[in-house]
Write an enzyme that holds these catalytic residues in place. Structure first.
Site, PDB file in Angstrom:
ATOM      1  N   TYR A 111      -0.808   5.833  -3.894  1.00  0.00           N
ATOM      2  CA  TYR A 111      -2.022   6.638  -3.854  1.00  0.00           C
ATOM      3  C   TYR A 111      -1.775   8.016  -4.464  1.00  0.00           C
ATOM      4  CZ  TYR A 111      -5.672   9.696  -2.081  1.00  0.00           C
ATOM      5  OH  TYR A 111      -6.679  10.615  -1.993  1.00  0.00           O
ATOM      6  N   GLY A 113      -9.288   9.862  -2.789  1.00  0.00           N
ATOM      7  CA  GLY A 113     -10.343   9.603  -1.829  1.00  0.00           C
ATOM      8  C   GLY A 113     -10.959   8.235  -2.040  1.00  0.00           C
TER       9      GLY A 113
END
Length: 504
Positions: A45, A52
């Protein structure tokens, strides 16, 4: 290295420079080197995904550096007045404390540049509004990061200037984006933590002044001294109450104004035994007599908030967490600001209570029918023609009322946003900023109280009977402001007292 509240104080107010230990920098470098190896063939990530709700989209290798710049630039959306230099500097300290854990995978040059900013007094422009405190202080930290990449503006030597211009002048270079510097810079609780560290320092100072005032007020009233007795307060068991009573006993040492119950009401055969109505109050009003019980919970609250804030100053608060020791990268939510938000609200409520008891003590001094020993509003002039400190009380009362309105916890005000990715948020930065506002108000209320206590001493002519600790404060106030006889504007005198209470 460990960043403590005391270190924050020494750097912010004592002129001390920050030094990053070699072992700390080595740990940061090892974390960076591990992430560089680990991330080469994995989906992580914020390194090769969007941010997000956009994390479901893979980002091509050719755009990875651009991705890191994009989160900084796109999130620099704050509004409102800029945070004070003290708050910004403390926020940068907290960001270094987070990176110093060696769990962020950032290049060591990032920490070096932050250290240079702190030591040289370069303060990024960080607006007050923008954080919901969930992925930490995304917006405020983006403004900090914007300056680290050489963009935006900074406050330097009292002027707002373009960052690049100041960096060139100081011989500094913007950070390079290596792997995830953009996300690491913007992800975390550092701004709310920095503000809270400054709040902690002031809240502790305000509690000290309130404890001094508690002794001084009881001296003015001629109270019995057993309100601070060890057997009484130790029987309640709470550490804060015991500590406040102990401090009050130390501060009252040498006072000739406090009465001893055993010398009057407890003397067998004394005329007191046959007295029907006592001239002196057998027990003082609650705002005087219950000082250990009122200030004690504030003491305990601040003792706990200090430990939480110091833990957060030294916490890896971004996401994901890069752990060279276990050779893994962990995805979670260490950026969530609940710890700071809850403590900021508790501190704020404690400070509101401090303002309330100070305002009640002020009312005791102003109200001649309550105290029974002082002229109305401590008026040493002609009653009716002169007004004493009557209008000063208005300021303290209205400011206390504002504190009471601000007492509503922000911690319970979660509003989902970010396409409901952030479906419960901490509002930690708002909590810390509101706490700071209450602290400012408390200084103002205490300033009026200190002005009034000095005036009360003059009305009674008891300066020579005070304990050395309280007499020293009386003399400090009198060095700033004269005894009041004729009506005069008070605002400059009150400002002098506030400055003294803040800086002493």
């Amino acid at each position: 290295m460990r960043i403590t509240i005391d270190l924050v104080r020494d750097i912010l107010y004592g002129g001390q420079s920050l030094h990053i230990e070699d072992a700390t920098e080595q740990g940061i470098a090892e974390s960076y080197a591990f992430l560089q190896r680990f991330a080469s063939d994995k989906i992580i990530y914020g390194i090769n995904t969007g941010f997000g709700p956009m994390a479901q989209w893979r980002v091509e290798d050719s755009h990875l550096r651009e991705l890191q710049y994009n989160i900084i630039r796109s999130h620099a959306t704050g509004m409102g007045e800029p945070l004070s230099d003290f708050f910004v500097r403390a926020g940068m300290l907290a960001r270094i404390g987070s990176f110093a854990q060696g769990k962020s995978g950032v290049h060591p040059e990032l920490v070096r540049l932050l250290t240079e900013f702190i030591n040289r007094g370069i303060y990024p422009y960080i607006p007050k509004h923008g954080s919901v405190g969930a992925s930490g202080d995304l917006v405020q930290l983006a403004h900090m990061a914007l300056c680290l990449i050489g963009e935006g503006k900074v406050h330097y030597q009292g002027e707002w200037r373009q960052t690049k211009e100041v960096m060139d002048e100081c011989g500094l270079k913007p950070i390079e984006i290596h792997i995830r510097e953009g996300l690491s810079c913007t992800n975390g609780t550092s701004v709310m933590t920095g503000i809270s560290a400054v709040n902690q320092l002031h809240a502790e100072k305000l509690l000290h002044w309130a404890t001094v005032a508690a002794v001084w007020m009881n001296e003015i009233a001629g109270s019995y001294d057993d309100l601070m007795a060890a057997p009484l307060n130790e029987s309640r068991r709470h550490p804060g109450q015991i500590a406040i009573a102990e401090q009050m006993r130390a501060m009252s040492e040498g006072s000739q104004r406090l009465q001893k119950r055993e010398n009057t009401l407890y003397v067998q055969g004394d005329k007191a035994q046959s007295t029907k109505v006592f001239k002196d109050k057998v027990q003082a009003y609650y705002s005087l007599r219950c000082a250990p019980q009122i200030l004690g919970p504030i003491y305990d609250t601040l003792a706990y908030s200090r430990s939480v804030i110091e833990d957060e100053l030294n916490a890896a608060s971004d996401n994901p967490i890069v752990d060279p020791e276990t050779q893994n990268v962990y995805h979670g939510g260490n950026f969530h600001g609940d710890y700071i938000s809850l403590e900021a609200d508790k501190m704020k409520i404690a400070m509101v209570r401090l303002a309330m008891v100070s305002e009640r003590q002020l009312n005791y001094l102003c109200h001649d029918r309550i105290n029974g020993i002082l002229p109305p509003f401590l008026n040493k002039g002609t009653l009716g023609l002169n007004y004493g400190i009557q209008a000063c009380q208005f300021t303290a009362t209205s400011t206390t009322a504002e504190c009471q309105t601000l007492a509503m916890p922000n911690y319970v005000h979660s509003i989902p946003n970010n396409n409901d990715n952030q479906d419960i948020v901490s509002m930690g930065t708002n909590s810390a900023e509101l706490c700071a506002q209450v602290i400012d108000n408390c200084y103002q209320v205490l300033s009026v109280l200190y002005l009034a206590m000095a005036q009360a001493v003059d009305c009674l002519g008891i300066a020579g009977l005070l304990a050395p600790a309280t007499k020293a404060q009386y003399e400090a106030i009198r060095a700033l402001t004269p005894t009041i006889v004729e009506d005069t504007p008070f605002y400059e005198d009150l400002a002098k007292i506030e400055k003294y209470l803040r800086n002493e």
